[in-house]
Design a protein around this motif. Structure first.
Motif, PDB file in Angstrom:
ATOM      1  N   PHE A   4       0.865  -1.178   0.000  1.00 12.33           N
ATOM      2  CA  PHE A   4       0.000   0.000   0.000  1.00 12.33           C
ATOM      3  C   PHE A   4       0.904   1.231   0.000  1.00 12.33           C
ATOM      4  O   PHE A   4       1.973   1.215   0.603  1.00 12.33           O
ATOM      5  CB  PHE A   4      -0.880   0.064   1.249  1.00 12.33           C
ATOM      6  N   GLU A   5       0.460   2.291  -0.663  1.00 13.75           N
ATOM      7  CA  GLU A   5       1.175   3.566  -0.642  1.00 13.75           C
ATOM      8  C   GLU A   5       0.358   4.564   0.159  1.00 13.75           C
ATOM      9  O   GLU A   5      -0.817   4.811  -0.153  1.00 13.75           O
ATOM     10  CB  GLU A   5       1.391   4.098  -2.067  1.00 13.75           C
ATOM     11  N   LEU A   6       0.958   5.135   1.181  1.00 11.09           N
ATOM     12  CA  LEU A   6       0.298   6.136   2.012  1.00 11.09           C
ATOM     13  C   LEU A   6       0.506   7.535   1.438  1.00 11.09           C
ATOM     14  O   LEU A   6       1.483   7.791   0.743  1.00 11.09           O
ATOM     15  CB  LEU A   6       0.851   6.082   3.437  1.00 11.09           C
ATOM     16  N   GLY A   7      -0.445   8.432   1.731  1.00 13.00           N
ATOM     17  CA  GLY A   7      -0.306   9.827   1.334  1.00 13.00           C
ATOM     18  C   GLY A   7      -1.067  10.216   0.089  1.00 13.00           C
ATOM     19  O   GLY A   7      -1.196  11.402  -0.222  1.00 13.00           O
ATOM     20  N   SER A   8      -1.592   9.206  -0.631  1.00 12.75           N
ATOM     21  CA  SER A   8      -2.353   9.457  -1.863  1.00 12.75           C
ATOM     22  C   SER A   8      -3.468   8.421  -1.957  1.00 12.75           C
ATOM     23  O   SER A   8      -3.486   7.446  -1.219  1.00 12.75           O
ATOM     24  CB  SER A   8      -1.456   9.354  -3.099  1.00 12.75           C
ATOM     25  N   THR A   9      -4.383   8.645  -2.892  1.00 16.83           N
ATOM     26  CA  THR A   9      -5.407   7.642  -3.142  1.00 16.83           C
ATOM     27  C   THR A   9      -5.808   7.701  -4.613  1.00 16.83           C
ATOM     28  O   THR A   9      -5.300   8.535  -5.369  1.00 16.83           O
ATOM     29  CB  THR A   9      -6.634   7.854  -2.229  1.00 16.83           C
ATOM     30  N   LEU A  66      -7.284   1.787   5.693  1.00 17.47           N
ATOM     31  CA  LEU A  66      -6.051   2.074   6.428  1.00 17.47           C
ATOM     32  C   LEU A  66      -5.646   3.531   6.226  1.00 17.47           C
ATOM     33  O   LEU A  66      -5.274   4.227   7.179  1.00 17.47           O
ATOM     34  CB  LEU A  66      -4.925   1.144   5.972  1.00 17.47           C
ATOM     35  N   GLY A  67      -5.749   4.002   4.991  1.00 13.43           N
ATOM     36  CA  GLY A  67      -5.417   5.399   4.704  1.00 13.43           C
ATOM     37  C   GLY A  67      -6.304   6.368   5.449  1.00 13.43           C
ATOM     38  O   GLY A  67      -5.837   7.397   5.956  1.00 13.43           O
ATOM     39  N   VAL A 110      -4.067  10.625  -6.673  1.00 11.59           N
ATOM     40  CA  VAL A 110      -4.354  11.974  -6.184  1.00 11.59           C
ATOM     41  C   VAL A 110      -3.754  12.137  -4.784  1.00 11.59           C
ATOM     42  O   VAL A 110      -4.072  11.360  -3.881  1.00 11.59           O
ATOM     43  CB  VAL A 110      -5.875  12.228  -6.118  1.00 11.59           C
ATOM     44  N   PRO A 111      -2.883  13.132  -4.575  1.00 14.73           N
ATOM     45  CA  PRO A 111      -2.308  13.345  -3.239  1.00 14.73           C
ATOM     46  C   PRO A 111      -3.391  13.684  -2.217  1.00 14.73           C
ATOM     47  O   PRO A 111      -4.367  14.357  -2.529  1.00 14.73           O
ATOM     48  CB  PRO A 111      -1.362  14.537  -3.448  1.00 14.73           C
ATOM     49  N   VAL A 112      -3.199  13.189  -0.967  1.00 15.51           N
ATOM     50  CA  VAL A 112      -4.149  13.470   0.115  1.00 15.51           C
ATOM     51  C   VAL A 112      -3.473  14.249   1.233  1.00 15.51           C
ATOM     52  O   VAL A 112      -3.882  15.349   1.570  1.00 15.51           O
ATOM     53  CB  VAL A 112      -4.762  12.161   0.672  1.00 15.51           C
ATOM     54  N   ALA A 113      -2.425  13.665   1.831  1.00 16.60           N
ATOM     55  CA  ALA A 113      -1.732  14.331   2.938  1.00 16.60           C
ATOM     56  C   ALA A 113      -0.336  13.740   3.094  1.00 16.60           C
ATOM     57  O   ALA A 113      -0.105  12.575   2.758  1.00 16.60           O
ATOM     58  CB  ALA A 113      -2.515  14.176   4.244  1.00 16.60           C
ATOM     59  N   ASP A 114       0.576  14.529   3.608  1.00 18.02           N
ATOM     60  CA  ASP A 114       1.960  14.097   3.804  1.00 18.02           C
ATOM     61  C   ASP A 114       2.030  13.034   4.905  1.00 18.02           C
ATOM     62  O   ASP A 114       1.635  13.298   6.045  1.00 18.02           O
ATOM     63  CB  ASP A 114       2.819  15.309   4.181  1.00 18.02           C
ATOM     64  N   PRO A 115       2.541  11.817   4.587  1.00 22.42           N
ATOM     65  CA  PRO A 115       2.595  10.755   5.596  1.00 22.42           C
ATOM     66  C   PRO A 115       3.946  10.665   6.311  1.00 22.42           C
ATOM     67  O   PRO A 115       4.165   9.728   7.085  1.00 22.42           O
ATOM     68  CB  PRO A 115       2.369   9.501   4.747  1.00 22.42           C
ATOM     69  N   SER A 116       4.838  11.622   6.080  1.00 20.52           N
ATOM     70  CA  SER A 116       6.218  11.496   6.565  1.00 20.52           C
ATOM     71  C   SER A 116       6.333  11.423   8.085  1.00 20.52           C
ATOM     72  O   SER A 116       7.327  10.925   8.621  1.00 20.52           O
ATOM     73  CB  SER A 116       7.081  12.643   6.032  1.00 20.52           C
ATOM     74  N   HIS A 117       5.308  11.910   8.797  1.00 19.71           N
ATOM     75  CA  HIS A 117       5.354  11.887  10.259  1.00 19.71           C
ATOM     76  C   HIS A 117       5.007  10.531  10.850  1.00 19.71           C
ATOM     77  O   HIS A 117       5.219  10.287  12.042  1.00 19.71           O
ATOM     78  CB  HIS A 117       4.370  12.921  10.822  1.00 19.71           C
ATOM     79  N   LEU A 118       4.470   9.629  10.039  1.00 17.35           N
ATOM     80  CA  LEU A 118       3.990   8.349  10.540  1.00 17.35           C
ATOM     81  C   LEU A 118       5.140   7.398  10.866  1.00 17.35           C
ATOM     82  O   LEU A 118       6.126   7.312  10.128  1.00 17.35           O
ATOM     83  CB  LEU A 118       3.062   7.690   9.520  1.00 17.35           C
ATOM     84  N   THR A 119       4.984   6.661  11.954  1.00 19.70           N
ATOM     85  CA  THR A 119       5.974   5.668  12.362  1.00 19.70           C
ATOM     86  C   THR A 119       5.422   4.268  12.135  1.00 19.70           C
ATOM     87  O   THR A 119       4.218   4.085  11.889  1.00 19.70           O
ATOM     88  CB  THR A 119       6.315   5.816  13.849  1.00 19.70           C
TER      89      THR A 119
END
Length: 226
Positions: A74-79, A182-183, A90-99
């Protein structure tokens, strides 16, 4: 083929082939009409496809009812509209803060008996019509949640924004819907970027044959019987 002929083929479905493409190829090689598959794999998915021929088509429902195992990403940050790569990302939100801990905590909510809303881009019928047909026309169909069982949802590896997973689930479970859910749980959006079916019941991908060599084998066998 001699009657009553029946055979079950375990095939590693190639990328970008539809499940029906594979059935058609086998049907043409066998030169018989009764050929079907036991559980659709989307074109962008690979892995185990069970194809039944002749009298073994009567066993399709029993194969379809068995649990399935998948691996993928799965790729986070887009859908996307279809929650996979068949539609525009389509970008949704920056996932860089997720652990990894954040992802594992979110995944834990989707294990066991859950209610799942199937994707609009699916072959489910509502009011006698396939919902993907409405989706392609831009129409929205009200989809009701369905009970499914996810006995295993394992976070194999997290390489932000990519989630590597292994899932074992019941018939009717949409892995694309798990990506969407999950997103949403992580508030960043997600879509399925790859999928491979590794098992159906007791049948494993490691036992499956590649399509083209199998077709040659079928043709050679048929010619020997002429």
């Amino acid at each position: 083929m001699e009657e009553p002929y029946g055979e079950v083929f375990l095939i590693n479905k190639p990328l970008e082939w539809t499940s029906f493409d594979v059935v058609k190829k086998v049907r043409n090689a066998l030169k018989i009409k009764k050929v079907g598959h036991a559980g659709t794999l989307d074109p962008l998915a690979t892995g185990l496809l069970i194809v039944c021929a002749g009298k073994m088509t009567k066993q399709i429902d029993s194969f379809m009812g068995q649990e399935k195992e998948y691996t993928g990403t799965f790729e986070l940050g887009s859908t996307t509209e279809s929650f996979d790569l068949e539609q525009e990302v389509v970008p949704v939100a920056d996932p860089s803060h997720l652990t990894e801990s954040d992802v594992e905590k979110a995944i834990s909510h989707f294990r066991g008996d859950i209610l799942q809303i199937p994707p609009m881009h699916s072959a489910i019928k509502v009011g006698g019509k396939r919902v993907y047909e409405a989706a392609r026309k831009g129409k929205v169909v009200q989809m009701e949640p369905r009970p499914v069982q996810v006995s295993v949802f394992e976070l194999v590896k997290f390489e932000n924004p990519t989630v590597h997973f292994r899932i074992v689930c019941s018939k009717g479970t949409y892995i694309r819907s798990l990506a969407r859910d999950l997103g949403e749980a992580l508030n960043v959006g997600a879509y399925m970027s790859s999928l491979c079916r590794t098992r159906i019941g007791g049948y494993k991908l490691s036992e499956a044959k590649e399509l083209e060599p199998l077709i040659e084998e079928i043709k050679n066998r048929r010619n020997e019987n002429l």
